[in-house]
Design an enzyme around this catalytic site. Structure first.
Site, PDB file in Angstrom:
ATOM      1  N   ASP A   1      -1.328  -0.862   4.970  1.00 39.74           N
ATOM      2  CA  ASP A   1      -1.808   0.508   5.200  1.00 39.74           C
ATOM      3  C   ASP A   1      -1.213   1.081   6.486  1.00 39.74           C
ATOM      4  O   ASP A   1      -0.788   2.245   6.538  1.00 39.74           O
ATOM      5  CB  ASP A   1      -3.324   0.513   5.259  1.00 39.74           C
ATOM      6  CG  ASP A   1      -3.885   1.891   5.567  1.00 39.74           C
ATOM      7  OD1 ASP A   1      -3.847   2.758   4.679  1.00 39.74           O
ATOM      8  OD2 ASP A   1      -4.356   2.112   6.702  1.00 39.74           O
TER       9      ASP A   1
ATOM     10  N   GLU B   1      25.362  22.843   4.783  1.00 37.32           N
ATOM     11  CA  GLU B   1      26.205  21.863   4.102  1.00 37.32           C
ATOM     12  C   GLU B   1      26.283  20.574   4.909  1.00 37.32           C
ATOM     13  O   GLU B   1      25.944  20.525   6.103  1.00 37.32           O
ATOM     14  CB  GLU B   1      27.603  22.453   3.890  1.00 37.32           C
ATOM     15  CG  GLU B   1      28.607  21.557   3.167  1.00 37.32           C
ATOM     16  CD  GLU B   1      28.151  21.104   1.778  1.00 37.32           C
ATOM     17  OE1 GLU B   1      27.225  20.273   1.705  1.00 37.32           O
ATOM     18  OE2 GLU B   1      28.738  21.566   0.784  1.00 37.32           O
TER      19      GLU B   1
ATOM     20  N   ASP C   1       0.851  -1.186   0.000  1.00 33.78           N
ATOM     21  CA  ASP C   1       0.000   0.000   0.000  1.00 33.78           C
ATOM     22  C   ASP C   1       0.885   1.232   0.000  1.00 33.78           C
ATOM     23  O   ASP C   1       2.065   1.181   0.369  1.00 33.78           O
ATOM     24  CB  ASP C   1      -0.907   0.003   1.233  1.00 33.78           C
ATOM     25  CG  ASP C   1      -2.071   0.978   1.101  1.00 33.78           C
ATOM     26  OD1 ASP C   1      -2.340   1.431  -0.031  1.00 33.78           O
ATOM     27  OD2 ASP C   1      -2.714   1.280   2.118  1.00 33.78           O
TER      28      ASP C   1
ATOM     29  N   HIS D   1      27.595  29.816  -2.227  1.00 34.41           N
ATOM     30  CA  HIS D   1      28.237  30.952  -1.588  1.00 34.41           C
ATOM     31  C   HIS D   1      29.564  31.301  -2.266  1.00 34.41           C
ATOM     32  O   HIS D   1      30.157  30.488  -2.986  1.00 34.41           O
ATOM     33  CB  HIS D   1      28.492  30.649  -0.112  1.00 34.41           C
ATOM     34  CG  HIS D   1      29.380  29.454   0.090  1.00 34.41           C
ATOM     35  ND1 HIS D   1      30.751  29.522  -0.012  1.00 34.41           N
ATOM     36  CD2 HIS D   1      29.084  28.158   0.355  1.00 34.41           C
ATOM     37  CE1 HIS D   1      31.276  28.321   0.188  1.00 34.41           C
ATOM     38  NE2 HIS D   1      30.293  27.474   0.411  1.00 34.41           N
TER      39      HIS D   1
ATOM     40  N   GLU E   1       2.050   3.884  -4.102  1.00 37.01           N
ATOM     41  CA  GLU E   1       1.543   2.520  -4.296  1.00 37.01           C
ATOM     42  C   GLU E   1       2.555   1.668  -5.062  1.00 37.01           C
ATOM     43  O   GLU E   1       2.845   0.531  -4.687  1.00 37.01           O
ATOM     44  CB  GLU E   1       0.220   2.566  -5.072  1.00 37.01           C
ATOM     45  CG  GLU E   1      -0.934   3.243  -4.352  1.00 37.01           C
ATOM     46  CD  GLU E   1      -1.680   2.315  -3.411  1.00 37.01           C
ATOM     47  OE1 GLU E   1      -1.202   1.190  -3.163  1.00 37.01           O
ATOM     48  OE2 GLU E   1      -2.757   2.729  -2.939  1.00 37.01           O
TER      49      GLU E   1
ATOM     50  N   ASP F   1      -4.961  -2.690  -2.780  1.00 38.74           N
ATOM     51  CA  ASP F   1      -6.246  -2.007  -2.938  1.00 38.74           C
ATOM     52  C   ASP F   1      -6.172  -0.892  -3.975  1.00 38.74           C
ATOM     53  O   ASP F   1      -7.115  -0.104  -4.117  1.00 38.74           O
ATOM     54  CB  ASP F   1      -6.747  -1.453  -1.602  1.00 38.74           C
ATOM     55  CG  ASP F   1      -5.772  -0.496  -0.947  1.00 38.74           C
ATOM     56  OD1 ASP F   1      -5.352   0.470  -1.603  1.00 38.74           O
ATOM     57  OD2 ASP F   1      -5.439  -0.706   0.234  1.00 38.74           O
TER      58      ASP F   1
END
Length: 413
Positions: free
Chosen positions: A125, A293, A10, A215, A51, A76
Site C-alpha cells: 500500500d 513534440e 496493492d 499542424h 490491483e 487485500d
C-alpha cells in the site's frame, strides 16, 4: 527443497477512475527478508486495474528471482484473489487480458492466493501511494536511496488509461505478452459496466471528444527532417503550403460546426495552425505544454539517413525500445507518452462532454491513438500521419475510449 516466496501487491486510484498506481513486494517466506520492490504510476485507471497491475509486477519480480519457486500471493483485493483462484468468474472483457497475463507468469500449481486485511498489506500500500504521489508531481516512483535491501523491479510501463482488448482471452493474452508494459495493461476496468456499444442500455452521456489536428507543413516537412520540441533551436513557422492547409482545415471544421474549444502545443507551427482555425470558429486558443513534440536532441533538423550515418547505434536503440532517447539528451517515447497521458487526463477533466480540437504533432497524436487502442509502443512506427490531417478519439465516462478517425486529409483535396 523448493523455495517459497510471498508476493504482496496493492493498487489504488484517486478518483476511481483517476490517477492510479500500484506497489508490490517479494518476500522470502523462510527469512521474512524483502527481496524486491516494484511500484509505478500508471496514469488514469481504476482500483481494479491498479490491483491487477500490482499483482503482475509482483509475480514478474518473483519469477525473475526464482522461476521454480512456490509463490503465495497476499492481497487485500477480494476481487483479484477470488478471480485468480478461479472461484469468481471474470465477466468483464477488459479484465480477462490482465488475469490471463498474470496466470501465464508461473505455472498454476506453483501459485496460491490469499486475501488479507488492508492493515496487513502496508508495504505494498505504501509503495502504491508513493507511486501515485510521484505521478502527481509529473514523475515516476524511484526506490529510496539507502533503503534496507530491496531491489527495485522496473516494469517499464508508461502511465495512462487505455481501452481494453475485446478479443478472446487467448488472443488478448498474446497482445499483452507482446508488450506487458503498455499503458494500464490494455484495460480500464469498470465492474458491471460493459464497453461502450456492447449493451443497448448503456447511457454514459456525451463523450469527451478530441479532434486531433497535426499542424500544417513547415519547410522541414517535405524533406522529412526531425522537427521536435525546439530544444535545439528548431521551431519552424508554417510554410506557404502549411498556411494554405491551415485555412483549408479551418473551413472544413467550420462547416462541421462541432468544435467547442481549441488547445494547442506551444510550438510556433501549431500555434499558427490553431489561431487560423480558432479565428474561423470564433474561439480562443489555450496552450498546453504537454502537447509539444518530442525533443529529438542532436537529431533535430536531420533526415533519417543523416541520423543513420552519424548516430547509427543510438538510432538502432531508439527504433528497438520506447525507453531509448535520441542522441544528445532528447526524449524517449516513454517519456513523451507519460506527459501526453497526463495532459490527456487533465483535458478530459476540463472539457468533460465537449468536442475539443487539439493542435499538436506527429508523436502526441499517434500516442493518443495508441493509448486508446491499447497498442504496443512499436505501433507508433506503423501509423501514417500527414501534415494538417485530422484524427479523433472519444473518451467515455466509464473510462473506455473509441478511435473514430485517423489521418483524414479529405479536406485538403
Amino acid at each position: 527443497m523448493t523455495r517459497e516466496l510471498i508476493v504482496e501487491a496493492d493498487g489504488g486510484s484517486r478518483g476511481n477512475p483517476g490517477p492510479a498506481g500500484y506497489g508490490a513486494v517479494v518476500i522470502d517466506a523462510a527469512t521474512g527478508e524483502t527481496l524486491a520492490e516494484a511500484a509505478e504510476y500508471i496514469g488514469r485507471a481504476t482500483n481494479n486495474v491498479a490491483e491487477y497491475r500490482g499483482l503482475i509486477a509482483g509475480l514478474r519480480a518473483a519469477h525473475a528471482l526464482a522461476p521454480d519457486a512456490r509463490v503465495r500471493v497476499r492481497m487485500d483485493s477480494k476481487l483479484v484473489v477470488e478471480q485468480m483462484s478461479g472461484r469468481w468468474k471474470i465477466k468483464h472483457p477488459d479484465m480477462r487480458p490482465l488475469a490471463a497475463e498474470a496466470a501465464t507468469i508461473f505455472p498454476a500449481p506453483q501459485v496460491s492466493y490469499e486475501w488479507i486485511p488492508r492493515a496487513q498489506n502496508k508495504a505494498a500500500d505504501r509503495l502504491a501511494n508513493e507511486a501515485m504521489d510521484a505521478g502527481a508531481k509529473g514523475g515516476q516512483w524511484q526506490p529510496k536511496r539507502g533503503a534496507a535491501a530491496p531491489t527495485a523491479v522496473a516494469t517499464g510501463a508508461e502511465p495512462g488509461a487505455a481501452v481494453g482488448s475485446r478479443a478472446s482471452v487467448a488472443s488478448a493474452t498474446s497482445a499483452v505478452a507482446a508488450d506487458p508494459t503498455s499503458e494500464a495493461a490494455l484495460a480500464a476496468e469498470r465492474p458491471q459496466t460493459p464497453p461502450v456499444g456492447w449493451a443497448a442500455s448503456a447511457d454514459l452521456g456525451a463523450p469527451t471528444t478530441f479532434v486531433l489536428l497535426r499542424h500544417g507543413e513547415t519547410a522541414l516537412t517535405p524533406q522529412k527532417r526531425f522537427s521536435g520540441s525546439g530544444a535545439q533551436g528548431t521551431d519552424p513557422e508554417l510554410s506557404p503550403a502549411g498556411r494554405r492547409q491551415a485555412e483549408q482545415v479551418a473551413a472544413a471544421l467550420a462547416a462541421r460546426g462541432t468544435i467547442q474549444a481549441v488547445v494547442t502545443s506551444p510550438l510556433r507551427r501549431c500555434q499558427e495552425t490553431a489561431h487560423t482555425v480558432a479565428a474561423r470558429l470564433g474561439l480562443d486558443v489555450r496552450v498546453d505544454e504537454g502537447l509539444r513534440e518530442t525533443d529529438f536532441g542532436a537529431w533535430e533538423g536531420l533526415t533519417f539517413a543523416e541520423v543513420r550515418e552519424r548516430h547509427p547505434a543510438d538510432l538502432d536503440a531508439w527504433l528497438a525500445s520506447a525507453k531509448a532517447a535520441p542522441t544528445g539528451g532528447g526524449e524517449s517515447f516513454a517519456t513523451v507518452s507519460r506527459r501526453v497521458a497526463l495532459s490527456r487526463d487533465k483535458l478530459i477533466a476540463r472539457y468533460a462532454g465537449k468536442t475539443v480540437l487539439l493542435v499538436t504533432h506527429v508523436t502526441p497524436v499517434k500516442t493518443l491513438v495508441r493509448l486508446a487502442l491499447g497498442a504496443p509502443p512499436e505501433s507508433l512506427f506503423r501509423m501514417e500521419l500527414s501534415a494538417a490531417s485530422l484524427s479523433a478519439v472519444a473518451y467515455y465516462a466509464d473510462g473506455n475510449a473509441s478511435v473514430r478517425l485517423l489521418n483524414d486529409t479529405s479536406h485538403l483535396r
